[in-house]
Design a protein around this motif. Structure first.
Motif, mmCIF file in Angstrom:
data_model
loop_
_atom_site.group_PDB
_atom_site.id
_atom_site.type_symbol
_atom_site.label_atom_id
_atom_site.label_comp_id
_atom_site.label_asym_id
_atom_site.label_seq_id
_atom_site.Cartn_x
_atom_site.Cartn_y
_atom_site.Cartn_z
ATOM 1 N N SER A 54 0.867 -1.190 0.000
ATOM 2 C CA SER A 54 0.000 0.000 0.000
ATOM 3 C C SER A 54 0.903 1.240 0.000
ATOM 4 O O SER A 54 2.059 1.147 0.430
ATOM 5 N N PRO A 55 0.419 2.381 -0.462
ATOM 6 C CA PRO A 55 1.280 3.570 -0.503
ATOM 7 C C PRO A 55 1.926 3.888 0.840
ATOM 8 O O PRO A 55 3.107 4.231 0.907
ATOM 9 N N ARG A 56 1.160 3.730 1.899
ATOM 10 C CA ARG A 56 1.681 4.034 3.232
ATOM 11 C C ARG A 56 2.772 3.039 3.631
ATOM 12 O O ARG A 56 3.836 3.416 4.118
ATOM 13 N N GLN A 57 2.496 1.768 3.367
ATOM 14 C CA GLN A 57 3.482 0.722 3.685
ATOM 15 C C GLN A 57 4.769 0.934 2.889
ATOM 16 O O GLN A 57 5.866 0.807 3.426
ATOM 17 N N ARG A 58 4.569 1.271 1.621
ATOM 18 C CA ARG A 58 5.724 1.474 0.733
ATOM 19 C C ARG A 58 6.593 2.619 1.252
ATOM 20 O O ARG A 58 7.819 2.492 1.346
ATOM 21 N N THR A 59 5.940 3.702 1.603
ATOM 22 C CA THR A 59 6.680 4.866 2.091
ATOM 23 C C THR A 59 7.480 4.522 3.343
ATOM 24 O O THR A 59 8.674 4.828 3.431
ATOM 25 N N ILE A 60 6.816 3.863 4.272
ATOM 26 C CA ILE A 60 7.485 3.521 5.533
ATOM 27 C C ILE A 60 8.648 2.560 5.278
ATOM 28 O O ILE A 60 9.743 2.725 5.829
ATOM 29 N N PHE A 61 8.403 1.604 4.408
ATOM 30 C CA PHE A 61 9.447 0.630 4.077
ATOM 31 C C PHE A 61 10.663 1.332 3.464
ATOM 32 O O PHE A 61 11.808 1.072 3.848
ATOM 33 N N LEU A 62 10.399 2.219 2.513
ATOM 34 C CA LEU A 62 11.508 2.918 1.835
ATOM 35 C C LEU A 62 12.255 3.842 2.792
ATOM 36 O O LEU A 62 13.481 3.946 2.729
ATOM 37 N N LEU A 63 11.502 4.488 3.661
ATOM 38 C CA LEU A 63 12.159 5.381 4.616
ATOM 39 C C LEU A 63 13.076 4.603 5.553
ATOM 40 O O LEU A 63 14.166 5.062 5.891
ATOM 41 N N ARG A 64 12.641 3.405 5.929
ATOM 42 C CA ARG A 64 13.452 2.624 6.864
ATOM 43 C C ARG A 64 14.616 1.910 6.177
ATOM 44 O O ARG A 64 15.747 1.969 6.634
ATOM 45 N N PHE A 65 14.320 1.262 5.050
ATOM 46 C CA PHE A 65 15.334 0.378 4.482
ATOM 47 C C PHE A 65 16.115 0.964 3.311
ATOM 48 O O PHE A 65 17.116 0.383 2.901
ATOM 49 N N VAL A 66 15.687 2.065 2.773
ATOM 50 C CA VAL A 66 16.504 2.726 1.738
ATOM 51 C C VAL A 66 17.115 3.996 2.313
ATOM 52 O O VAL A 66 18.306 4.235 2.194
ATOM 53 N N GLU A 67 16.284 4.783 2.961
ATOM 54 C CA GLU A 67 16.788 6.035 3.546
ATOM 55 C C GLU A 67 17.434 5.803 4.911
ATOM 56 O O GLU A 67 18.061 6.722 5.447
ATOM 57 N N GLU A 68 17.240 4.636 5.443
ATOM 58 C CA GLU A 68 17.797 4.241 6.745
ATOM 59 C C GLU A 68 17.444 5.222 7.859
ATOM 60 O O GLU A 68 18.296 5.601 8.671
ATOM 61 N N MET A 69 16.200 5.620 7.837
ATOM 62 C CA MET A 69 15.727 6.536 8.886
ATOM 63 C C MET A 69 15.425 5.747 10.159
ATOM 64 O O MET A 69 14.978 4.597 10.080
#
Lengths: 172, 199
Positions: free
Chosen positions: B145-160
């Motif tokens: 889902s858009p929300r899941q995708r955003t959170i996933f990318l922020l954590r595992f790509v942006e390493e937030m």
């Protein structure tokens, strides 16, 4: 946590989600278990590796795309866009103000111009009437006369000549 | 990015608008530091390099225009990501149909990804497996889902950090965690499936 009880997916995710600096009694327990349990450590690696690969790959890909794009020409229009829209909004506001100011003036002018126009019409009306009457009278006169004025010279072609003819001696 | 292109256009406004000094007064430096990360986040979220580029510029423009509201409560990176996220939301909201159609059509080509997969070993097989793994994650991300995708990318790509994600998205910590658990469960299941097929 004993080595017999392997970490659940939720617990493994907990370790993955947490940053390396983050600590809590629960996290410490999981980490300790991972150090002593190769099976759980393998599971964690099998999750962590593709995520790290994904991050590195997307970073390299994004950097390559970013480097291949020329940013300079695209930047200026975007930077000037708000100024443009602000200018446009300013012009529209000015136009609206002008209109707002012009409409009452125009209305006022129209109202003050209407009686003048009426007066002009009223004053010009008698002269028109006089003109019309004169024209009609002239037409009447022309119609009532037995010979129309343009044909008047033909009414009596001999007029003014008869005396001259009579007085001329005939030689034959 | 040619920061010189953006900065001179905006700098005259700085003297008028910036009453209090902000980190954005040195816009060129901010762009230089944060542009790659902002672009990457937008690119991975949208899978469209042109759109990502446009929205990256828009992010800095918005940051500049609203710099007076930056109080330093969060990092510049978090603030910029929040702006970028709002832009993604705006874009997907207004172009929802077109956006999803394009995303569905845009299949990620493993060979395209393979070119960027880091390869410490030179074995062709290991590179191929790595490319498959990355492709798999791309595919999984598309199904989130858009929300899941955003959170996933922020954590595992942006390493937030989780707290940063909470600050950026405004989503409670427990919800952020549950989205990540679900995304990871999805990846784990698909990854296991792929490994079975490979064997």
């Amino acid at each position: 946590m004993s080595l017999q009880n392997h970490l659940t997916h939720h617990q493994l995710s907990e370790v993955l989600i947490a940053s390396s600096q983050e600590t809590s009694p629960e996290l410490n327990l999981f980490r300790e278990h991972l150090r002593g349990c190769p099976a759980c450590a393998d599971k964690l690696v099998s999750l962590r590796t593709p995520l790290a690969l994904f991050r590195d790959t997307t970073t390299a890909w994004a950097n390559q795309i970013s480097a291949s794009h020329s940013w300079a020409p695209m930047t200026l229009p975007a930077a000037t866009r708000p100024t443009y829209s602000r200018n446009l909004a300013g012009w529209m506001l000015a136009a609206a103000l002008l209109l707002a100011a012009a409409i009452p003036i125009a209305l006022h002018d129209h109202q003050s111009a209407t009686p003048a126009h009426t007066a002009t019409a009223a004053t010009s009306q008698p002269s028109t009437l006089i003109g019309d009457e004169a024209l009609l009278e002239e037409v009447d006169q022309t119609l009532s006369s037995p010979i129309p004025s343009p044909m008047q010279p033909l009414a009596d072609p001999t007029a003014g000549r008869s005396s001259q003819i009579d007085s001329t001696p005939r030689k034959n | 990015m040619s920061t010189k292109a953006l900065a001179p256009d905006l700098l005259p406004e700085a003297s008028q608008a910036a009453v209090f000094p902000t980190p954005f007064d040195n816009l060129a430096a901010v762009i230089e530091t944060h542009r790659p990360r902002v672009f990457r986040f937008l690119f991975v979220s949208l899978r469209d390099s042109d759109l990502a580029e446009t929205l990256t510029q828009e992010t800095f423009l918005r940051a500049w225009n609203s710099r007076s509201s930056f109080r330093g409560d969060c990092s510049i990176a978090t603030w910029l990501t929040r702006i970028a996220l709002n832009l993604i939301r705006d874009h997907t909201r207004t172009h929802r149909f077109r956006f999803w159609r394009r995303v569905n059509v845009q299949a990620i080509d493993p060979s395209e990804i393979a070119a960027f997969v880091p390869h410490p070993g030179s074995l062709a097989d290991s590179r191929l497996i790595a490319a498959e793994q990355v492709t798999l994650i791309w595919q999984i991300i598309a199904t989130l889902s858009p929300r899941q995708r955003t959170i996933f990318l922020l954590r595992f790509v942006e390493e937030m950090e989780l707290t940063e994600i909470v600050s950026t998205t405004g989503i409670p910590l427990s919800t952020v965690k549950s989205h990540l658990y679900r995304a990871l469960a999805h990846i784990r299941a698909r990854h296991a499936e792929l490994t079975r097929k490979a064997l």
